[in-house]
Scaffold this motif. Structure first.
Motif, mmCIF file in Angstrom:
data_model
loop_
_atom_site.group_PDB
_atom_site.id
_atom_site.type_symbol
_atom_site.label_atom_id
_atom_site.label_comp_id
_atom_site.label_asym_id
_atom_site.label_seq_id
_atom_site.Cartn_x
_atom_site.Cartn_y
_atom_site.Cartn_z
ATOM 1 N N UNK A 238 48.429 45.196 39.873
ATOM 2 C CA UNK A 238 48.281 43.744 40.014
ATOM 3 C C UNK A 238 46.965 43.393 40.709
ATOM 4 N N UNK A 239 46.603 44.175 41.720
ATOM 5 C CA UNK A 239 45.348 43.925 42.425
ATOM 6 C C UNK A 239 44.150 44.038 41.496
ATOM 7 N N UNK A 240 44.166 45.044 40.651
ATOM 8 C CA UNK A 240 43.067 45.243 39.699
ATOM 9 C C UNK A 240 43.095 44.149 38.630
ATOM 10 N N UNK A 241 44.288 43.831 38.143
ATOM 11 C CA UNK A 241 44.423 42.830 37.075
ATOM 12 C C UNK A 241 43.895 41.468 37.516
ATOM 13 N N UNK A 242 44.058 41.164 38.789
ATOM 14 C CA UNK A 242 43.649 39.853 39.304
ATOM 15 C C UNK A 242 42.232 39.824 39.867
ATOM 16 N N UNK A 243 41.483 40.901 39.673
ATOM 17 C CA UNK A 243 40.194 40.996 40.352
ATOM 18 C C UNK A 243 39.041 40.346 39.587
ATOM 19 N N UNK A 244 39.345 39.760 38.459
ATOM 20 C CA UNK A 244 38.272 39.079 37.717
ATOM 21 C C UNK A 244 37.477 40.011 36.834
ATOM 22 N N UNK A 245 38.182 40.871 36.108
ATOM 23 C CA UNK A 245 37.499 41.874 35.277
ATOM 24 C C UNK A 245 36.715 41.254 34.112
ATOM 25 N N UNK B 237 39.261 40.237 45.555
ATOM 26 C CA UNK B 237 38.583 41.525 45.736
ATOM 27 C C UNK B 237 39.279 42.347 46.820
ATOM 28 N N UNK B 238 39.653 41.687 47.910
ATOM 29 C CA UNK B 238 40.323 42.388 49.009
ATOM 30 C C UNK B 238 41.693 42.906 48.572
ATOM 31 N N UNK B 239 42.400 42.137 47.756
ATOM 32 C CA UNK B 239 43.699 42.591 47.244
ATOM 33 C C UNK B 239 43.559 43.797 46.327
ATOM 34 N N UNK B 240 42.519 43.804 45.500
ATOM 35 C CA UNK B 240 42.288 44.953 44.615
ATOM 36 C C UNK B 240 42.036 46.206 45.453
ATOM 37 N N UNK B 241 41.202 46.065 46.483
ATOM 38 C CA UNK B 241 40.895 47.211 47.346
ATOM 39 C C UNK B 241 42.156 47.699 48.057
ATOM 40 N N UNK B 242 42.933 46.767 48.614
ATOM 41 C CA UNK B 242 44.146 47.156 49.332
ATOM 42 C C UNK B 242 45.152 47.810 48.390
ATOM 43 N N UNK C 136 45.725 36.348 30.151
ATOM 44 C CA UNK C 136 46.722 35.637 30.968
ATOM 45 C C UNK C 136 48.078 36.328 30.898
ATOM 46 N N UNK C 137 48.472 36.753 29.690
ATOM 47 C CA UNK C 137 49.748 37.472 29.545
ATOM 48 C C UNK C 137 49.776 38.739 30.391
ATOM 49 N N UNK C 138 48.659 39.458 30.374
ATOM 50 C CA UNK C 138 48.555 40.710 31.126
ATOM 51 C C UNK C 138 48.673 40.452 32.632
ATOM 52 N N UNK C 139 47.939 39.465 33.114
ATOM 53 C CA UNK C 139 47.966 39.169 34.553
ATOM 54 C C UNK C 139 49.362 38.716 34.980
ATOM 55 N N UNK C 140 49.972 37.880 34.138
ATOM 56 C CA UNK C 140 51.328 37.406 34.429
ATOM 57 C C UNK C 140 52.321 38.577 34.474
ATOM 58 N N UNK C 141 52.204 39.484 33.511
ATOM 59 C CA UNK C 141 53.110 40.639 33.462
ATOM 60 C C UNK C 141 52.873 41.570 34.650
ATOM 61 N N UNK C 142 51.614 41.719 35.058
ATOM 62 C CA UNK C 142 51.293 42.571 36.215
ATOM 63 C C UNK C 142 51.845 41.958 37.501
ATOM 64 N N UNK C 143 51.717 40.640 37.642
ATOM 65 C CA UNK C 143 52.245 39.970 38.833
ATOM 66 C C UNK C 143 53.772 40.053 38.865
ATOM 67 N N UNK C 144 54.387 39.872 37.705
ATOM 68 C CA UNK C 144 55.846 39.951 37.631
ATOM 69 C C UNK C 144 56.324 41.362 37.983
ATOM 70 N N UNK C 145 55.619 42.364 37.476
ATOM 71 C CA UNK C 145 55.985 43.753 37.763
ATOM 72 C C UNK C 145 55.905 44.017 39.270
ATOM 73 N N UNK C 146 54.839 43.529 39.910
ATOM 74 C CA UNK C 146 54.681 43.743 41.360
ATOM 75 C C UNK C 146 55.800 43.050 42.132
ATOM 76 N N UNK C 147 56.164 41.854 41.698
ATOM 77 C CA UNK C 147 57.221 41.104 42.392
ATOM 78 C C UNK C 147 58.573 41.815 42.235
ATOM 79 N N UNK C 148 58.871 42.194 41.003
ATOM 80 C CA UNK C 148 60.141 42.869 40.723
ATOM 81 C C UNK C 148 60.219 44.206 41.485
ATOM 82 N N UNK C 149 59.107 44.938 41.491
ATOM 83 C CA UNK C 149 59.088 46.252 42.146
ATOM 84 C C UNK C 149 59.267 46.143 43.655
ATOM 85 N N UNK C 150 58.809 45.035 44.211
ATOM 86 C CA UNK C 150 58.869 44.877 45.673
ATOM 87 C C UNK C 150 60.305 44.828 46.185
ATOM 88 N N UNK C 151 61.249 44.483 45.300
ATOM 89 C CA UNK C 151 62.652 44.400 45.765
ATOM 90 C C UNK C 151 63.599 45.189 44.862
#
Lengths: 154, 154
Positions: free
Chosen positions: B69-76, A64-69, B111-126
């Motif tokens: 990624x934050x929204x994708x992982x928030x338990x929607x 939840x905190x990550x989504x907000x941030x 799961x595919x969506x969350x994985x793709x969102x996490x990968x996008x965030x990681x790739x974008x960070x660098x």
């Protein structure tokens, strides 16, 4: 000459899409999108609150905190573009006119909010109990309230 | 006896608030909150797209990817509770009934969506250029589309 004009037109297009955060959305879409961000943050604030009052799941609080941030750092200022200071048809906004004129104060509450959201996410990532996140959550709530009090109509 | 009843009541309350993600919101609030999440992700997808088509700001792309990624992982998933499969008054939903019955397929696309969102965030960070994020962004878009195709009405 035609080539020069084309290149100039292309450059303008590139510049416009480069600053896409605001330009792409109509004013009513900007209002709806910023409200979506606040709605989603509010849900996640509610989950953290419930975790502080009931059973504590570090995983749920951290998510939840990550989504907000993530939302707080997404550049929501771009959703307060020209024409978004008033209702547009059915799209209502509670924003006060002061938000569009008091730039210094807006910057201050925005920075405080982002800082509090980042701190909450950091604290939540390694929290072992409710006590570890209570202060950070309180500060985050205060930073929300500071903006509501100043820049949101009742 | 009164004390026992009180403790039992308290335990029930604690259990209920502990699973607050779904329980606290009415069905119509769940629908509006999940739509808010998708609206906010869509805005950020649009920003990334604009950065791929125009000037590239690694900072903006990373911020947008983090919000998604934050929204994708928030338990929607908690926002698809009982009673949220149909319109409720003015609150409309385009969700197909299959989303509430085909659990295995829903789990897969989620799961595919969350994985793709996490990968996008990681790739974008660098990322140093558009080329560094194009593939990850394409995969993320595909993972959105997979769910829309299967579980969203036109």
């Amino acid at each position: 000459m035609n080539k020069l004009v084309s290149i100039a037109a292309l450059s303008l297009t590139v510049a416009a899409t480069g600053n896409a955060a605001a330009e792409q959305l109509k004013p009513e879409e900007q209002i709806l999108t910023r409200q979506a961000g606040y709605t989603f943050m509010s849900w996640n604030m509610g989950k953290i609150k419930a975790n502080l009052e009931g059973d504590f799941s570090q995983q749920q609080v951290a998510a939840a905190a990550n989504a907000i941030a993530g939302i707080a750092n997404s550049g929501m200022g771009a959703l307060y573009g020209p024409g978004t200071d008033k209702d547009i048809g059915d799209v209502k906004t509670r924003v006060k006119p002061e938000l569009f004129t008091e730039q210094e104060e807006v910057g201050k509450v925005a920075r405080n909010f982002i800082q509090a959201a980042n701190n909450m996410a950091e604290v939540a990532s390694m929290a072992e109990s409710q006590d570890d996140v209570k202060a950070a959550f309180g500060e985050l709530g205060e930073s929300c309230k500071a903006c509501h009090d100043k820049f949101r109509k009742d």
